[in-house]
Write a protein that holds these residues in place. Structure first.
Motif: not given
Length: 467
Positions: A422-426, A430-431, A445, A449, A452
């Motif tokens: 998990l690289e990014r999440e809000n 989610c990425r 993604l 996200e 990207s």
């Protein structure tokens, strides 16, 4: 003044300059001329060059107007000792014909198919109900008109019963056909399971225009309840499309999440959260056991013992390459027909395989972008040139309007060698990346996200080449 709109000639997706394509990073108001050349259709993956204006599209359709049921054969000799014979009229078969004709204006080409050969965007099947499009609405060109445009002999409504490779001859329901080179574009069929119950044969498998037409006919009486077997890519797309068309949907799958191995659990959970408010009922770990008629509808008995009343059952359990014709002819087959990536040639030097029915190094490619590259490899080889099929990772834009999703699942060759990170999440996105030995070999993604995807896909392709 209306905003310019452009349509993908392959799948029918429309680019509206006023809306842009935010999921791919194109802000509303972005002119088509200003889109980067490496941008691709978010639905089928073809390039910017495959788009035309809606005005041009309408003019082309008007030029090919006429009755839908055309004669089964265009003028010209069927096959021949020096002819290229293509079996199959899907995107694979017609693209081979196009690429061949572009390279050789004089080559004798025959296309044989079991249907009428009409040209339509297959990816649109899982979003056409919500758009209110009939089967006829999806037809872009009749088979007869397409054959005339390319200078191809069309032998439509013809079943191929066998291949005699030693004689370079096809056996069809309308007689024998000689060939110089044979291209098998046989497609794939919905996976079949045996279900109990007197109505098991009523289960629909929607994988072509004819089966889509049947589905539309079954839904014409108004809002109904539809049971979908399989919550993979096609299942979730059909679920949301059927809901958009005003129908209630129950989605069954023996797995524990949506999208199976295509998506990691956190991304699959986000999709489920987007589908629930629509009333789509997902039942994990459950499938159909039996289907029986009850009144004017059906009683579906599930594997957990529960029953539900439903009006229509659709199977979406994945695709299986059509290999029986090749297998009976003695060609090398596995899951698909073995094809050399250098030229998509089968184990017989005069026979090629392309599209859903083909297998390259143990992999099948069920998406338009790689199928078009396979067709280019075939056309080049037949014309004595070289354009090898490059085995790239698969990038998928899921057609779920409630949640933007772009997926690039890890290749099966590395799926057991890495893990999801998990690289990014809000709240909005989610990425996730699939990492193998410190390199990204896939991504998932969702939400914002998803824009990207193109950049990350380039990275995944470079890493795949480095292995």
């Amino acid at each position: 003044m209306s905003t310019p709109r452009w349509i993908c000639k392959t799948c029918g997706w429309i680019y509206d300059e006023s809306k842009g394509d935010p999921d791919s990073g194109l802000a509303p108001g972005t002119r088509f001329e200003d889109i980067p050349e490496d941008w691709s259709c978010p639905l089928c993956g073809v390039t910017k060059a495959d788009f035309i204006t809606l005005e041009e599209y309408a003019a082309q359709r008007g030029a090919s107007s006429g009755p839908k049921n055309r004669p089964p054969r265009a003028k010209g000799q069927v096959g021949g000792e020096d002819a290229v014979v293509i079996v199959g009229s899907g995107i694979a078969g017609w693209t081979v014909a196009e690429r061949l004709r572009a390279r050789d204006p004089e080559r004798a080409i025959t296309l044989i198919c079991a249907d009428d050969g009409c040209v339509y965007p297959k990816p649109a099947l899982s979003m056409a109900i919500g758009q209110g499009r009939s089967a006829d609405d999806l037809v872009e060109k009749s088979g007869t008109d397409k054959a005339a445009e390319l200078g191809v002999t069309l032998q439509a409504n013809t079943r191929v019963m066998g291949i005699k490779p030693a004689d370079k001859r096809l056996m069809t329901a309308k007689g024998n056909v000689k060939y110089g080179q044979l291209v098998l574009a046989l497609g794939a069929s919905q996976r079949r399971r045996v279900f109990a119950g007197e109505a098991a044969d009523d289960i629909l498998r929607v994988n072509d225009l004819a089966s889509y037409r049947k589905m539309r006919e079954r839904l014409e009486s108004g809002a109904q309840h539809v049971t979908l077997i399989g919550a993979g890519l096609i299942g979730v797309e059909f679920a949301e499309d059927l809901h958009a068309g005003g129908h209630r949907v129950t989605l069954l799958d023996l797995g524990e999440q949506l999208l199976g191995r295509l998506a990691p659990p956190p991304v699959a959970t986000r999709l489920l959260d987007a589908l629930k408010p629509q009333g789509i009922d997902f039942r994990p770990g459950v499938s159909l056991a039996a289907l029986d008629r009850e009144g004017g509808a059906y009683r579906a008995t599930l594997t957990d013992g529960a029953t539900l009343a439903t009006n229509l059952v659709i199977s979406a359990m994945g695709l299986v390459p059509n290999i029986e014709l090749a297998k009976k002819a003695g060609l090398m087959v596995n899951r698909g027909i073995h094809a050399d990536p250098a030229d998509m040639r089968s184990s017989d030097p005069h026979i090629f395989a392309v599209g859903d029915c083909a297998e390259v190094d143990g992999r099948s490619y069920f998406y338009i972008e790689p199928i078009k590259r396979q067709a280019e490899a075939v056309a080049a080889a037949i014309c004595g040139e070289c354009a090898p099929f490059e085995r790239k990772p698969t990038s998928i834009r899921v057609k779920t309007p409630s949640l933007a999703l772009n997926l690039c699942p890890p290749d099966l060759s590395v799926a057991d060698m890495g893990h999801w990170v998990l690289e990014r999440e809000n709240a909005a996105a989610c990425r996730m990346a699939f990492m193998v030995h410190g390199r990204s070999s896939g991504f998932a993604l969702s939400g914002t996200e998803a824009a990207s995807a193109a950049e990350l896909y380039d990275t995944v392709c470079r890493n795949a080449m480095a292995v």
